[in-house]
Design an enzyme around this catalytic site. Sequence first.
Site, PDB file in Angstrom:
ATOM      1  N   HIS A 283       1.952   4.330  -2.979  1.00 50.36           N
ATOM      2  CA  HIS A 283       1.927   5.790  -2.846  1.00 50.36           C
ATOM      3  C   HIS A 283       3.228   6.405  -3.375  1.00 50.36           C
ATOM      4  O   HIS A 283       3.208   7.357  -4.158  1.00 50.36           O
ATOM      5  CB  HIS A 283       1.776   6.192  -1.378  1.00 50.36           C
ATOM      6  CG  HIS A 283       0.406   6.007  -0.818  1.00 50.36           C
ATOM      7  ND1 HIS A 283      -0.730   6.478  -1.427  1.00 50.36           N
ATOM      8  CD2 HIS A 283      -0.007   5.416   0.334  1.00 50.36           C
ATOM      9  CE1 HIS A 283      -1.786   6.183  -0.677  1.00 50.36           C
ATOM     10  NE2 HIS A 283      -1.366   5.534   0.387  1.00 50.36           N
TER      11      HIS A 283
ATOM     12  N   HIS B 277       0.836  -1.210   0.000  1.00 49.08           N
ATOM     13  CA  HIS B 277       0.000   0.000   0.000  1.00 49.08           C
ATOM     14  C   HIS B 277       0.871   1.261   0.000  1.00 49.08           C
ATOM     15  O   HIS B 277       0.686   2.166  -0.828  1.00 49.08           O
ATOM     16  CB  HIS B 277      -0.897  -0.031   1.243  1.00 49.08           C
ATOM     17  CG  HIS B 277      -1.774   1.162   1.413  1.00 49.08           C
ATOM     18  ND1 HIS B 277      -3.135   1.116   1.216  1.00 49.08           N
ATOM     19  CD2 HIS B 277      -1.502   2.443   1.793  1.00 49.08           C
ATOM     20  CE1 HIS B 277      -3.654   2.308   1.445  1.00 49.08           C
ATOM     21  NE2 HIS B 277      -2.676   3.141   1.804  1.00 49.08           N
ATOM     22  N   GLU B 278       1.840   1.317   0.911  1.00 51.44           N
ATOM     23  CA  GLU B 278       2.680   2.510   1.040  1.00 51.44           C
ATOM     24  C   GLU B 278       3.634   2.656  -0.139  1.00 51.44           C
ATOM     25  O   GLU B 278       3.889   3.768  -0.614  1.00 51.44           O
ATOM     26  CB  GLU B 278       3.456   2.458   2.354  1.00 51.44           C
ATOM     27  CG  GLU B 278       2.580   2.442   3.594  1.00 51.44           C
ATOM     28  CD  GLU B 278       1.640   3.630   3.656  1.00 51.44           C
ATOM     29  OE1 GLU B 278       2.070   4.758   3.315  1.00 51.44           O
ATOM     30  OE2 GLU B 278       0.477   3.437   4.032  1.00 51.44           O
TER      31      GLU B 278
END
Length: 209
Positions: A25, A21-22
């Site tokens: 980003h 997820h990170e």
Amino acid sequence: MNQVLEILVRGMILVAVIPIHECAHGMAAAWMGDPTAREMGRTTLNPLAHLDRFGSLLLLLTGLGWAKPVPVNARNFKNPKAGMAITALAGPAANLLLALVVMVLFKLLLLLGVLPFTLGLILVILIQITVQLAVFNLIPVPPLDGSRLLTALLPDRAYYGLMRYERIIMGVMMAALLFGVFDPPLYRATGVILTALDRMTALGGLTMY
């Protein structure tokens, strides 16, 4: 038994799903022209680079939590508001893609007759929490991804005015999670998305929801 498996899966989320997820980003920001996250080591899949102490604890306790926000310098984007919006959406989008892949794996193993009950239960819980985290992160309050979406919707003055209360908002968020305030709307939204993903992956007519 199910509670033990759920805690186990939450631990898996911390070391596998949260980094994806990170990293999404950071990679989205780099693609849009901002190398800040990459230069600060936030485009790695090493969970130690991403985990937040309180967010991780809440995830283990409640199934919902957060990581350290990925650093972004919007001035590096050609279109700062669009860049922030796309960067913010990249994490939840990665969650949904991962849930889709795990759902396909679950159905393939089930159709082939090689899916042990315990593994199947782990995969189902993994899919559900991964989607829940995607939905949860879209809530427009710090430190969640939805707060960065506000930069594309609010005037700068209004946004930075809101961020002045970030610590208070985080405290309220932690209390709300512990008392299950978000559970009803999150479950409903998660159910809608799970059903949509299920229909998209109806291998051999097999559905889960």
